[in-house]
Design a protein around this motif. Structure first.
Motif, PDB file in Angstrom:
ATOM      1  N   GLU A 176       0.948  -1.423   0.348  1.00 16.55           N
ATOM      2  CA  GLU A 176      -0.146   0.332  -0.283  1.00 16.55           C
ATOM      3  C   GLU A 176       1.470   1.024  -0.039  1.00 16.55           C
ATOM      4  OE1 GLU A 176      -0.035  -1.497   4.646  1.00 16.55           O
ATOM      5  OE2 GLU A 176       0.954  -2.242   2.469  1.00 16.55           O
ATOM      6  N   ASP A 177       0.267   1.819  -1.099  1.00 15.99           N
ATOM      7  CA  ASP A 177       0.928   3.995  -0.484  1.00 15.99           C
ATOM      8  C   ASP A 177       1.018   4.167   1.406  1.00 15.99           C
ATOM      9  OD1 ASP A 177       2.059   5.972  -0.674  1.00 15.99           O
ATOM     10  OD2 ASP A 177       1.218   6.720  -2.753  1.00 15.99           O
ATOM     11  N   ILE A 178       2.073   3.665   2.058  1.00 13.59           N
ATOM     12  CA  ILE A 178       2.478   3.827   3.215  1.00 13.59           C
ATOM     13  C   ILE A 178       2.080   5.910   3.138  1.00 13.59           C
ATOM     14  CG2 ILE A 178       2.928   1.668   4.012  1.00 13.59           C
ATOM     15  CD1 ILE A 178       5.707   3.249   4.817  1.00 13.59           C
ATOM     16  N   ASP A 179       2.306   6.715   2.495  1.00 18.49           N
ATOM     17  CA  ASP A 179       2.023   8.120   2.134  1.00 18.49           C
ATOM     18  C   ASP A 179       0.901   8.377   2.498  1.00 18.49           C
ATOM     19  OD1 ASP A 179       4.292   9.293   2.141  1.00 18.49           O
ATOM     20  OD2 ASP A 179       4.837   9.520   0.500  1.00 18.49           O
ATOM     21  N   LEU A 180      -0.147   7.403   1.465  1.00 12.16           N
ATOM     22  CA  LEU A 180      -1.640   8.080   2.387  1.00 12.16           C
ATOM     23  C   LEU A 180      -2.090   6.576   2.996  1.00 12.16           C
ATOM     24  CD1 LEU A 180      -1.839   8.350  -1.459  1.00 12.16           C
ATOM     25  CD2 LEU A 180      -2.097  10.087  -0.045  1.00 12.16           C
ATOM     26  N   ASP A 181      -1.798   5.833   3.418  1.00 11.37           N
ATOM     27  CA  ASP A 181      -2.585   5.145   4.350  1.00 11.37           C
ATOM     28  C   ASP A 181      -1.402   4.306   5.057  1.00 11.37           C
ATOM     29  OD1 ASP A 181      -3.696   2.799   5.410  1.00 11.37           O
ATOM     30  OD2 ASP A 181      -4.404   1.775   3.567  1.00 11.37           O
ATOM     31  N   THR A 182      -1.754   4.404   6.263  1.00 15.94           N
ATOM     32  CA  THR A 182      -1.013   3.885   7.075  1.00 15.94           C
ATOM     33  C   THR A 182      -1.639   2.926   8.375  1.00 15.94           C
ATOM     34  OG1 THR A 182      -1.534   6.069   8.964  1.00 15.94           O
ATOM     35  CG2 THR A 182       0.970   6.318   7.673  1.00 15.94           C
ATOM     36  N   SER A 183      -2.278   2.605   7.615  1.00 17.36           N
ATOM     37  CA  SER A 183      -3.114   1.903   9.316  1.00 17.36           C
ATOM     38  C   SER A 183      -2.797   0.494   9.038  1.00 17.36           C
ATOM     39  CB  SER A 183      -4.680   1.317   7.728  1.00 17.36           C
ATOM     40  OG  SER A 183      -4.939   0.235   6.872  1.00 17.36           O
ATOM     41  N   THR A 184      -2.112   0.497   8.564  1.00 19.05           N
ATOM     42  CA  THR A 184      -0.829  -1.597   8.330  1.00 19.05           C
ATOM     43  C   THR A 184      -0.229  -1.140   9.683  1.00 19.05           C
ATOM     44  OG1 THR A 184      -1.199  -2.658   6.379  1.00 19.05           O
ATOM     45  CG2 THR A 184       0.246  -3.692   7.853  1.00 19.05           C
ATOM     46  N   ILE A 185       0.110   0.208   9.245  1.00 18.42           N
ATOM     47  CA  ILE A 185       1.348   0.128  10.285  1.00 18.42           C
ATOM     48  C   ILE A 185       0.908   0.913  11.927  1.00 18.42           C
ATOM     49  CG2 ILE A 185       3.334   1.940  11.388  1.00 18.42           C
ATOM     50  CD1 ILE A 185       3.203   2.897   7.745  1.00 18.42           C
ATOM     51  N   GLU A 186      -0.108   1.492  11.811  1.00 19.04           N
ATOM     52  CA  GLU A 186      -1.098   2.057  12.817  1.00 19.04           C
ATOM     53  C   GLU A 186      -1.521   1.138  13.941  1.00 19.04           C
ATOM     54  OE1 GLU A 186      -3.835   4.873  11.793  1.00 19.04           O
ATOM     55  OE2 GLU A 186      -2.378   6.174  11.254  1.00 19.04           O
ATOM     56  N   ASN A 187      -2.097   0.039  13.205  1.00 17.77           N
ATOM     57  CA  ASN A 187      -2.777  -1.568  13.672  1.00 17.77           C
ATOM     58  C   ASN A 187      -1.990  -2.482  14.712  1.00 17.77           C
ATOM     59  OD1 ASN A 187      -5.210  -0.366  13.356  1.00 17.77           O
ATOM     60  ND2 ASN A 187      -5.222  -0.519  11.079  1.00 17.77           N
ATOM     61  N   SER A 188      -0.387  -2.476  14.058  1.00 17.24           N
ATOM     62  CA  SER A 188       0.462  -3.349  13.967  1.00 17.24           C
ATOM     63  C   SER A 188       0.455  -3.765  15.425  1.00 17.24           C
ATOM     64  CB  SER A 188       1.454  -2.929  13.498  1.00 17.24           C
ATOM     65  OG  SER A 188       2.637  -4.170  13.370  1.00 17.24           O
ATOM     66  N   LYS A 189       0.878  -4.969  15.551  1.00 19.89           N
ATOM     67  CA  LYS A 189       1.236  -4.537  17.642  1.00 19.89           C
ATOM     68  C   LYS A 189       2.910  -5.659  17.431  1.00 19.89           C
ATOM     69  CE  LYS A 189      -2.827  -4.531  18.722  1.00 19.89           C
ATOM     70  NZ  LYS A 189      -3.542  -3.575  18.804  1.00 19.89           N
TER      71      LYS A 189
ATOM     72  N   GLN B 186       5.644   8.953  12.607  1.00 19.33           N
ATOM     73  CA  GLN B 186       4.524   9.447  13.685  1.00 19.33           C
ATOM     74  C   GLN B 186       3.586   8.122  14.091  1.00 19.33           C
ATOM     75  OE1 GLN B 186       2.644  13.473  13.082  1.00 19.33           O
ATOM     76  NE2 GLN B 186       3.691  13.666  14.985  1.00 19.33           N
ATOM     77  N   SER B 187       3.243   7.787  12.738  1.00 19.83           N
ATOM     78  CA  SER B 187       2.104   6.284  13.451  1.00 19.83           C
ATOM     79  C   SER B 187       2.681   5.193  13.323  1.00 19.83           C
ATOM     80  CB  SER B 187       2.013   6.041  11.120  1.00 19.83           C
ATOM     81  OG  SER B 187       2.479   5.449  10.669  1.00 19.83           O
ATOM     82  N   ILE B 188       3.856   4.852  13.687  1.00 20.83           N
ATOM     83  CA  ILE B 188       4.431   3.944  13.874  1.00 20.83           C
ATOM     84  C   ILE B 188       4.206   4.015  15.508  1.00 20.83           C
ATOM     85  CG2 ILE B 188       6.822   2.695  15.065  1.00 20.83           C
ATOM     86  CD1 ILE B 188       7.949   4.307  11.894  1.00 20.83           C
ATOM     87  N   LYS B 189       3.718   2.743  15.648  1.00 23.10           N
ATOM     88  CA  LYS B 189       2.810   2.128  17.406  1.00 23.10           C
ATOM     89  C   LYS B 189       4.599   1.897  18.455  1.00 23.10           C
ATOM     90  CE  LYS B 189      -0.461   4.151  16.606  1.00 23.10           C
ATOM     91  NZ  LYS B 189      -0.623   5.306  16.619  1.00 23.10           N
ATOM     92  N   ALA B 190       5.618   0.778  18.144  1.00 23.79           N
ATOM     93  CA  ALA B 190       6.229   0.056  17.968  1.00 23.79           C
ATOM     94  C   ALA B 190       7.207   1.107  19.017  1.00 23.79           C
ATOM     95  CB  ALA B 190       6.588  -0.594  17.283  1.00 23.79           C
ATOM     96  N   ASN B 191       7.872   0.935  19.755  1.00 28.81           N
ATOM     97  CA  ASN B 191       8.877   1.630  21.123  1.00 28.81           C
ATOM     98  C   ASN B 191      10.373   1.548  20.129  1.00 28.81           C
ATOM     99  OD1 ASN B 191       6.828   3.122  22.562  1.00 28.81           O
ATOM    100  ND2 ASN B 191       7.260   0.819  23.278  1.00 28.81           N
ATOM    101  N   LYS B 192      10.781   1.042  18.736  1.00 29.95           N
ATOM    102  CA  LYS B 192      11.928  -0.069  18.996  1.00 29.95           C
ATOM    103  C   LYS B 192      11.477   0.229  17.021  1.00 29.95           C
ATOM    104  CE  LYS B 192      13.674  -2.637  21.590  1.00 29.95           C
ATOM    105  NZ  LYS B 192      14.060  -3.977  22.570  1.00 29.95           N
ATOM    106  N   LEU B 193      12.568   1.165  16.500  1.00 25.11           N
ATOM    107  CA  LEU B 193      12.721   1.566  15.185  1.00 25.11           C
ATOM    108  C   LEU B 193      14.331   1.276  14.612  1.00 25.11           C
ATOM    109  CD1 LEU B 193      11.807   3.052  12.471  1.00 25.11           C
ATOM    110  CD2 LEU B 193      12.581   5.276  13.291  1.00 25.11           C
ATOM    111  N   VAL B 194      14.680  -0.288  13.819  1.00 19.27           N
ATOM    112  CA  VAL B 194      16.217   0.433  13.405  1.00 19.27           C
ATOM    113  C   VAL B 194      15.607   0.796  11.759  1.00 19.27           C
ATOM    114  CG1 VAL B 194      18.078  -1.074  12.441  1.00 19.27           C
ATOM    115  CG2 VAL B 194      16.535  -1.440  14.291  1.00 19.27           C
ATOM    116  N   ALA B 195      16.302   2.183  11.007  1.00 21.73           N
ATOM    117  CA  ALA B 195      15.872   2.251   9.540  1.00 21.73           C
ATOM    118  C   ALA B 195      17.076   2.601   9.074  1.00 21.73           C
ATOM    119  CB  ALA B 195      15.035   3.516   9.808  1.00 21.73           C
ATOM    120  N   SER B 196      17.217   2.395   8.107  1.00 22.34           N
ATOM    121  CA  SER B 196      18.644   3.459   7.073  1.00 22.34           C
ATOM    122  C   SER B 196      18.039   3.421   5.957  1.00 22.34           C
ATOM    123  CB  SER B 196      19.201   1.975   6.436  1.00 22.34           C
ATOM    124  OG  SER B 196      18.497   0.756   6.042  1.00 22.34           O
TER     125      SER B 196
END
Length: 173
Positions: free
Chosen positions: A54-67, A88-98
């Motif tokens: 999905e275009d996560i610029d427009l639809d962050t629901s998968t990210i927001e609903n992730s456990k 901002q939409s990430i609910k997890a407390n940890k992020l690894v990004a490159s």
């Protein structure tokens, strides 16, 4: 996906960085569709789910609903028009990004055949740090590395010592 240039060095350094900060008992949401690095994470014992294209610029629901415990984003944010919203939409407390770093001697990457395979952003490290901090993340660790190519010329020489990739481990503030 990597018919001509399989990124061995990038994948090896990325899995080492991930293993340094994330245990196999933590679940991961990897932004982007299933890809060769998803399989590398799974082969190293990680439980990984991916977004579905999905275009996560427009639809962050998968990210927001992730456990999941962790979100990973390897070479994703440069493709987004609004990475701030996604962060901002990430609910997890940890992020690894490159992200690929901006190279002063090369223009931003742009595929002529695939509209999704283009870089809207190519960050300098301080820009990515600022974006993360403003979106509510504290950077705990980071690393940069080069991406040499086996070609002749000024730009290939510069790629031997100019960092091309930047990876971070951050926690939600």
């Amino acid at each position: 996906m990597y018919e001509k240039n399989y990124p061995n060095k990038r994948f090896e350094l990325t899995i080492q960085f991930l293993q340094k900060h994330i245990s196999n008992s933590e679940t991961i949401l990897d932004l982007g569709v299933v890809n060769p690095f998803t399989k590398i994470m799974q082969e190293n014992g990680y439980s990984v789910k991916n977004t579905l294209g999905e275009d996560i610029d427009l639809d962050t629901s998968t990210i927001e609903n992730s456990k999941t415990d962790v979100v990973t984003a390897f070479e994703i944010f440069e493709h987004l028009l609004s990475p701030f919203t996604v962060l901002q939409s990430i609910k997890a407390n940890k992020l690894v990004a490159s992200v690929p770093l901006k190279l002063w001697f090369s223009s931003a990457y742009r595929s002529k055949t695939d509209m999704l395979d283009r870089h809207y952003h190519e960050f300098e490290d301080w820009q990515f740090d600022w974006l993360l901090e403003k979106a509510g993340w504290k950077i705990i660790d980071s690393k940069k590395w080069t991406n040499p190519v086996k070609k002749i010329g000024i730009r290939p020489i510069l790629r031997w010592f100019t960092p091309r990739y930047y990876i971070i481990y951050a926690e939600r503030v």
